[in-house]
Design a protein around this motif. Structure first.
Motif, mmCIF file in Angstrom:
data_model
loop_
_atom_site.group_PDB
_atom_site.id
_atom_site.type_symbol
_atom_site.label_atom_id
_atom_site.label_comp_id
_atom_site.label_asym_id
_atom_site.label_seq_id
_atom_site.Cartn_x
_atom_site.Cartn_y
_atom_site.Cartn_z
ATOM 1 N N MET A 171 2.106 -4.837 12.265
ATOM 2 C CA MET A 171 1.212 -4.687 10.990
ATOM 3 C C MET A 171 -0.004 -3.905 11.462
ATOM 4 N N PRO A 172 -0.298 -2.630 10.947
ATOM 5 C CA PRO A 172 -1.489 -1.937 11.555
ATOM 6 C C PRO A 172 -2.852 -2.515 10.863
ATOM 7 N N PRO A 173 -3.682 -2.500 11.741
ATOM 8 C CA PRO A 173 -5.114 -2.778 11.361
ATOM 9 C C PRO A 173 -5.529 -1.706 10.317
ATOM 10 N N LEU A 174 -6.687 -2.393 9.434
ATOM 11 C CA LEU A 174 -7.119 -1.450 8.122
ATOM 12 C C LEU A 174 -7.578 -0.304 8.833
ATOM 13 N N GLU A 175 -8.222 -0.121 10.083
ATOM 14 C CA GLU A 175 -9.068 0.994 10.364
ATOM 15 C C GLU A 175 -7.967 2.100 10.751
ATOM 16 N N GLU A 176 -6.744 1.845 10.735
ATOM 17 C CA GLU A 176 -5.739 2.954 10.715
ATOM 18 C C GLU A 176 -5.180 3.196 9.279
ATOM 19 N N ARG A 177 -5.741 2.405 8.482
ATOM 20 C CA ARG A 177 -5.039 2.921 7.105
ATOM 21 C C ARG A 177 -6.164 3.207 6.062
ATOM 22 N N ALA A 178 -7.000 4.326 6.521
ATOM 23 C CA ALA A 178 -8.005 4.827 5.444
ATOM 24 C C ALA A 178 -7.399 5.344 4.433
ATOM 25 N N ASP A 179 -6.028 5.805 4.428
ATOM 26 C CA ASP A 179 -5.646 6.380 3.046
ATOM 27 C C ASP A 179 -5.219 5.126 2.092
ATOM 28 N N ASP A 180 -5.244 3.940 2.704
ATOM 29 C CA ASP A 180 -4.847 2.908 1.739
ATOM 30 C C ASP A 180 -6.245 2.143 1.311
ATOM 31 N N LEU A 181 -7.426 2.560 1.853
ATOM 32 C CA LEU A 181 -8.724 1.638 1.473
ATOM 33 C C LEU A 181 -8.911 1.565 0.188
ATOM 34 N N HIS A 182 -9.035 2.668 -0.625
ATOM 35 C CA HIS A 182 -9.468 2.616 -1.918
ATOM 36 C C HIS A 182 -8.393 2.102 -2.773
ATOM 37 N N TYR A 183 -6.924 2.316 -2.610
ATOM 38 C CA TYR A 183 -6.115 1.669 -3.402
ATOM 39 C C TYR A 183 -6.198 0.169 -3.319
ATOM 40 N N GLY A 228 0.877 -1.137 0.071
ATOM 41 C CA GLY A 228 -0.038 -0.134 -0.134
ATOM 42 C C GLY A 228 0.878 1.246 0.179
ATOM 43 N N TYR A 229 0.288 2.428 -0.410
ATOM 44 C CA TYR A 229 0.909 3.576 -0.612
ATOM 45 C C TYR A 229 0.623 4.914 0.613
ATOM 46 N N GLY A 230 -0.175 4.199 1.764
ATOM 47 C CA GLY A 230 -0.451 5.125 2.929
ATOM 48 C C GLY A 230 0.668 5.135 3.813
ATOM 49 N N ARG A 231 0.433 6.219 4.495
ATOM 50 C CA ARG A 231 1.603 6.405 5.480
ATOM 51 C C ARG A 231 2.018 5.115 6.380
ATOM 52 N N ARG A 232 1.109 4.552 7.128
ATOM 53 C CA ARG A 232 1.505 3.224 7.777
ATOM 54 C C ARG A 232 2.087 2.342 7.016
ATOM 55 N N ALA A 233 1.315 2.185 5.881
ATOM 56 C CA ALA A 233 1.876 0.954 4.876
ATOM 57 C C ALA A 233 3.299 1.534 4.546
ATOM 58 N N ARG A 234 3.619 2.549 4.235
ATOM 59 C CA ARG A 234 4.974 2.865 3.912
ATOM 60 C C ARG A 234 5.923 2.666 5.076
ATOM 61 N N GLU A 235 5.485 2.783 6.063
ATOM 62 C CA GLU A 235 6.410 2.714 7.473
ATOM 63 C C GLU A 235 6.786 1.117 7.500
ATOM 64 N N VAL A 236 5.720 0.353 7.095
ATOM 65 C CA VAL A 236 6.082 -1.243 7.226
ATOM 66 C C VAL A 236 6.928 -1.573 6.067
ATOM 67 N N ALA A 237 6.770 -0.828 4.864
ATOM 68 C CA ALA A 237 7.639 -1.338 3.868
ATOM 69 C C ALA A 237 8.953 -1.020 4.296
ATOM 70 N N GLU A 238 9.383 0.050 4.546
ATOM 71 C CA GLU A 238 10.716 0.742 5.184
ATOM 72 C C GLU A 238 11.386 -0.186 6.010
ATOM 73 N N ASN A 239 10.535 -0.892 7.073
ATOM 74 C CA ASN A 239 10.763 -1.898 7.909
ATOM 75 C C ASN A 239 11.361 -3.018 7.229
ATOM 76 N N VAL A 240 10.565 -3.603 6.340
ATOM 77 C CA VAL A 240 10.726 -4.695 5.551
ATOM 78 C C VAL A 240 12.022 -4.659 4.952
ATOM 79 N N ARG A 241 12.142 -3.290 4.137
ATOM 80 C CA ARG A 241 13.358 -3.132 3.201
ATOM 81 C C ARG A 241 14.708 -3.049 3.982
ATOM 82 N N SER A 242 14.755 -2.671 5.416
ATOM 83 C CA SER A 242 15.779 -2.397 6.160
ATOM 84 C C SER A 242 16.334 -3.724 6.612
#
Length: 425
Positions: free
Chosen positions: A271-283, A105-119
């Motif tokens: 991994m954040p719940p979907l309720e904290e990822r409103a900026d990713d819901l539509h994507y 996902g491209y939302g703020r919380r998803a990008r945090e997870v992606a950065e941790n994964v890549r690190s």
């Protein structure tokens, strides 16, 4: 249409690249996938669509007559991502160039997870992934493996909550022929199969204290001794584990070893719940629509405004998995566009369990016998009880078995029998 342009100021351009606002008849608003726009125009599924200069009538657009592959706004989709890769397995998506952001996902919380994964991906650190059921812990584990130097070696997943305690030691570490009743041949354990690669221990909180001790021993020495074996074998395995349980609470209750926790948790990903990822819901909904179209052989090309409103209003207790299942069901039911009535509430919702009156009415209509009616009611009650106890146990199968007074194999069989796959990670 404000959700497309106003609600996502940070990543609004991504959504605008994926969708074209459109109208079918009257003033009804729809959102058409850009890679489906040409099809919608050719089949006259819409009457108007939005261009940068404003609304354009379909009968005035040059693509109405052209069939030679001319593309307008939809051609820009491939500059950001290739939707054709979405239906592929995650390992193929990554190896064919799809980015981690496009998967998570491209939302703020998803990008945090992606950065941790890549690190942490290219290290050999043991990773503990924590999060509620359905948040994508297994997806994150597979991405970790695929981004590591072990990607050409095995990725072995073990559901620690699905294997009975009497078999878990043999499953993980293997056994020698004749080591116990029924051991007619030697069998390598999951750790042996993962040698050189990654082992993913899902639902780690369900391991017994005895198995926790054995796992701790492996993490400290990297040696495995099969059940009934005499010689220990050294293995090169990276351990990734996941849980939806509160391990610190289990530690306080002496149900989980603190030293094992810190061995497993050399690096933590939440991994954040979907309720904290409103900026990713539509994507995510758009992505799952593309996947469902490919899997079902459909050509559903967008969402109505009412469907978007439903997505925003619904509480996604089942997180990303519930959203994916809901979109797949809606795609199956829809013809051209997903409407709100197609977005059925997830089967995990206890409110969807049929009432006794409705069950009996259905039984009377079908002319069932008294024995058949009793069996129908018993199964419905059993399903509801398992749902309730599992939820009250916070998704911990070990606790669920204790409350219900059944063993692991019985619980696993009954969950499959009642179609409770929504409780599987």
């Amino acid at each position: 249409m404000s959700w497309l342009y106003a609600r996502h100021s940070q990543r609004g351009s991504m959504l605008q690249e994926l969708f074209v606002p459109a109208k079918r008849s009257g003033d009804a608003s729809y959102f058409i996938l850009k890679n489906s726009l040409e099809h919608a125009l050719r089949e006259q599924k819409i009457s108007q669509f939005m261009r940068s200069s404003g609304w354009r009538a379909v009968d005035k657009d040059q693509r109405k007559e052209k069939t030679n592959g001319y593309k307008g706004p939809e051609r820009r989709v491939s500059r950001i991502l290739d939707p054709a890769l979405f239906p592929l397995p995650i390992e193929e998506q990554l190896r064919k160039g799809l980015g981690v952001d496009a998967i998570l996902g491209y939302g703020r919380r998803a990008r945090e997870v992606a950065e941790n994964v890549r690190s942490v991906a290219k290290t050999n650190l043991s990773v503990l992934i924590q999060g509620k059921t359905g948040t994508g812990k297994g997806v994150a584990a597979l991405i970790l493996h695929e981004l590591s130097g072990r990607k050409d070696k095995p990725f072995i997943k073990v559901d620690c909550g699905a294997i009975p305690p009497t078999l878990i030691e043999s499953e993980l570490f293997g056994h020698e022929k004749g080591s116990f009743t029924g051991a007619f041949r030697s069998k390598p354990g999951r750790f042996h199969l993962a040698n050189g690669g990654t082992i993913f221990l899902d639902e780690i909180g369900n391991l017994s204290l005895e198995m926790q001790t054995r796992l701790l021993g492996f993490l400290e020495e990297r040696l495995v001794n099969a059940v009934g074996g005499l010689n220990a074998v050294r293995l090169n395995v990276r351990v990734i584990s996941a849980t939806n349980a509160d391990l610190m609470e289990q530690i306080r209750k002496f149900q989980f070893r603190e030293d094992l926790f810190y061995r497993l948790n050399e690096f933590e990903i939440k991994m954040p719940p979907l309720e904290e990822r409103a900026d990713d819901l539509h994507y995510l909904a758009t992505k799952f629509l593309m996947v469902a179209n490919a899997e079902l052989g459909k050509h559903v090309f967008g969402f109505s405004q009412a469907a978007i409103d439903f997505l925003l209003a619904h509480t996604w207790n089942g997180n990303v998995r519930e959203l994916k299942n809901a979109i797949k069901k809606a795609t199956l039911l829809a013809h051209d566009v997903i409407e709100s009535e197609h977005l059925l509430v997830d089967a995990c919702d206890p409110h969807q369990t049929a009432s006794l009156d409705s069950l009996l009415e259905d039984a009377f209509v079908k002319g069932l016998s008294l024995s058949a009616m009793n069996d129908l009611i018993r199964k419905a009650a059993e399903k509801r009880i398992i749902e309730r106890v599992y939820q009250q146990s916070n998704g911990n199968k070990m606790k669920t078995c204790g409350v219900l007074g059944v063993d692991y194999s019985t619980l696993y069989r009954k969950m499959k029998e009642h179609g409770l796959d929504c409780f599987r990670r």
